[in-house]
Design an enzyme around this catalytic site. Structure first.
Site, mmCIF file in Angstrom:
data_model
loop_
_atom_site.group_PDB
_atom_site.id
_atom_site.type_symbol
_atom_site.label_atom_id
_atom_site.label_comp_id
_atom_site.label_asym_id
_atom_site.label_seq_id
_atom_site.Cartn_x
_atom_site.Cartn_y
_atom_site.Cartn_z
ATOM 1 N N HIS A 100 33.472 74.346 14.701
ATOM 2 C CA HIS A 100 34.909 74.032 14.695
ATOM 3 C C HIS A 100 35.556 74.372 13.348
ATOM 4 O O HIS A 100 36.542 73.742 12.947
ATOM 5 C CB HIS A 100 35.157 72.554 15.026
ATOM 6 C CG HIS A 100 34.507 72.093 16.287
ATOM 7 N ND1 HIS A 100 35.069 72.284 17.530
ATOM 8 C CD2 HIS A 100 33.324 71.456 16.510
ATOM 9 C CE1 HIS A 100 34.278 71.781 18.465
ATOM 10 N NE2 HIS A 100 33.197 71.284 17.877
ATOM 11 N N SER A 145 48.184 95.496 -2.553
ATOM 12 C CA SER A 145 49.537 95.239 -2.060
ATOM 13 C C SER A 145 50.526 96.126 -2.785
ATOM 14 O O SER A 145 50.366 96.408 -3.982
ATOM 15 C CB SER A 145 49.898 93.764 -2.283
ATOM 16 O OG SER A 145 51.288 93.551 -2.121
ATOM 17 N N LYS A 171 46.608 91.374 -5.455
ATOM 18 C CA LYS A 171 46.019 91.267 -4.125
ATOM 19 C C LYS A 171 44.823 92.208 -3.944
ATOM 20 O O LYS A 171 44.790 93.329 -4.428
ATOM 21 C CB LYS A 171 47.053 91.590 -3.039
ATOM 22 C CG LYS A 171 48.139 90.573 -2.877
ATOM 23 C CD LYS A 171 47.617 89.230 -2.410
ATOM 24 C CE LYS A 171 47.012 89.286 -1.027
ATOM 25 N NZ LYS A 171 47.988 89.650 0.014
ATOM 26 N N GLU A 227 40.104 93.150 8.976
ATOM 27 C CA GLU A 227 41.274 92.865 9.807
ATOM 28 C C GLU A 227 41.447 93.928 10.897
ATOM 29 O O GLU A 227 41.796 93.609 12.043
ATOM 30 C CB GLU A 227 42.518 92.785 8.926
ATOM 31 C CG GLU A 227 42.494 91.580 7.982
ATOM 32 C CD GLU A 227 43.630 91.594 6.979
ATOM 33 O OE1 GLU A 227 44.474 92.519 7.033
ATOM 34 O OE2 GLU A 227 43.684 90.679 6.129
#
Length: 480
Positions: free
Chosen positions: A166, A287, A293, A300
């Protein structure tokens, strides 16, 4: 995808004798598939060579004609490979384009090759050949990703980490065990590919349009020459069947789901909140506005492309669900999804393998996080069970112990002996023996568990299995 040339040529059609005129432009534009099925050309040419030989066996080509035919097919294949022969806007599909190329080389003799076969059995054969060939390429890329995970796992057999359920800290695990947990589904994907290949190794060639052929051809001979195990048992099913395409897409869709789950974990592991893994600069992006970043774009994209792979499966299943036997033009829609699945995995898997193989695992942060969240509570309950306390009671006692720690904002091993006794007289000081991550991992000795011994055994087993897969992926299934 290939773009057709716009050179002016006389139209070569595989049909049309009973039509007074050519197709309307709108029909021709809708029907054309050569822009995506041109990648089947090498497989169509391989099948054509086998078909030419079976025509000769049947006495429909003499030895000289067969020699000329095979030489022309070889020359056409070389021209296709070099790019000197390409499909044109006048070619409806790969079969039409290649027949045009053959007629350019042989004249009327080239027309003899069409005897005893149809585009219906041709395309079914070509697509099976293409997928059997490329399935091994996909399998090879899956093996590379598994190798990258195994290499990292071998370095972290004893590295503790907080295993989760979980998305909450649950029990300590070996990080090597966690990495190997991503290898197991890849091995199942490989198993599914090999099982799929066995069912796909049936040749439709010889089924003709749907009824077979009145010519004395031997489809089993053709099947063997093309690397199939045998020919189809029913000519109608041979041209109507696209189970192999749908099943391939299921295998690739499920592989995509497995890659997506791995990608999701890498995204979490590399976040500031976790900080367990750092990606190599070569396998991360930045970024355009935030200089600090470092993004896990490959991970992804693995998540994103799983939707694309699932969509291809849904497309083909939906296309097939209402089709009457035998061939229907709807079945033209089978190719782009399977081509896209192959292209997607052959693009994605090497990137994932590179990302995993070059990432840096922060073992110190993993070890620090391993006991956080009372992950050793189950060890206390199990310790009580070994003292012959019913697990129901052990669970209750341990729950009260955790509640006390929460109230005091302390860890389990920070409670005093008196605190333990106040919770339950059964909690003697000896319980402290199990209140370390190291003891928790060491106690997991059963096969498949997260202790260092079982993880080392699993690692050796996985390495052996991957070695056999390397042999399978190296096999050639489509002969010259």
């Amino acid at each position: 995808m290939v773009s057709v040339t716009d050179q002016s040529v006389s139209r070569t059609s595989l049909w049309g004798g009973r039509f007074a005129g050519g197709p309307a432009e709108a029909l021709a534009r809708l029907s054309v598939s050569v822009q995506f099925d041109w990648r089947l050309a090498p497989y169509d040419l391989a099948a054509s060579r086998a078909h030419a030989r079976v025509l000769a066996y049947a006495g429909l080509l003499d030895a000289e004609e067969l020699g000329q035919m095979l030489a022309a097919l070889d020359d056409l294949e070389a021209a296709c490979a070099s790019g000197s022969f390409r499909p044109t806007v006048e070619d409806e599909d790969v079969h039409t384009a290649l027949e045009r190329g053959l007629l350019e080389r042989l004249g009327t003799l080239g027309g003899k090759l069409r005897a005893g076969r149809s585009r219906n059995d041709q395309v079914a054969t070509d697509l099976r050949l293409y997928l059997r060939d490329h399935a091994r390429g996909v399998a090879a890329r899956l093996v590379e990703l598994a190798d990258a995970l195994v290499e990292q796992a071998a370095q972290h057999v004893s590295t503790p980490a907080p295993g989760m359920t979980h998305v909450q800290h649950a029990q300590p695990v070996s990080f090597g065990h966690w990495l190997l947990a991503h290898v197991q589904p890849l091995l199942r994907d490989l198993d599914r590919l090999r099982d799929w290949d066995k069912r796909t190794a049936i040749s439709p060639l010889g089924a003709g349009a749907l009824a077979g052929s009145s010519l004395p051809l031997d489809p089993v001979v053709v099947a063997k020459e093309l690397g199939f195990t045998t020919s189809a048992a029913n000519s109608m099913d041979a041209v109507a069947d696209r189970d192999f395409a749908a099943e391939f897409l299921f295998v690739t869709a499920l592989a995509g789901v497995h890659l997506s789950r791995l990608g999701e974990e890498v995204v979490m592991w590399t976040s500031q909140e976790f900080g367990w893994v750092e990606l190599d600069d070569a396998f991360a992006t930045g970024s355009s506005i935030m200089p600090q970043k470092k993004n896990a774009d490959i991970a992804e994209l693995a998540r994103g492309k799983s939707g694309r792979l699932i969509g291809g499966l849904v497309t083909v299943l939906t296309m097939l669900k209402g089709l009457p036997l035998t061939y229907d033009r709807d079945m033209q829609e089978d190719k782009e999804p399977v081509f896209d699945a192959v292209d997607t995995l052959e693009l994605l898997l090497p990137a994932l393998a590179g990302m995993i193989s070059t990432m840096t695992v922060r073992a110190d942060r993993l070890a620090a996080a391993a006991p956080v969240g009372f992950t050793l509570a189950t060890e206390v309950a199990d310790w009580l069970v070994r003292k012959h306390v019913p697990f129901r009671d052990a669970h209750e006692i341990t729950g009260k112990l955790v509640s006390l720690c929460e109230a005091r904002d302390c860890a389990l091993d920070e409670l005093s002996d008196d605190d333990l006794q106040k919770v339950s007289p059964l909690l003697t000081p000896e319980v402290r023996q199990v209140l370390t991550v190291e003891s928790a991992l060491a106690s997991r000795t059963t096969p498949g568990s997260t202790g260092p011994g079982p993880v080392a055994d699993q690692l050796a087993s996985v390495q052996d299995k991957l070695e056999t897969w390397r042999e399978w992926t190296a096999q050639r299934v489509v002969p010259r």
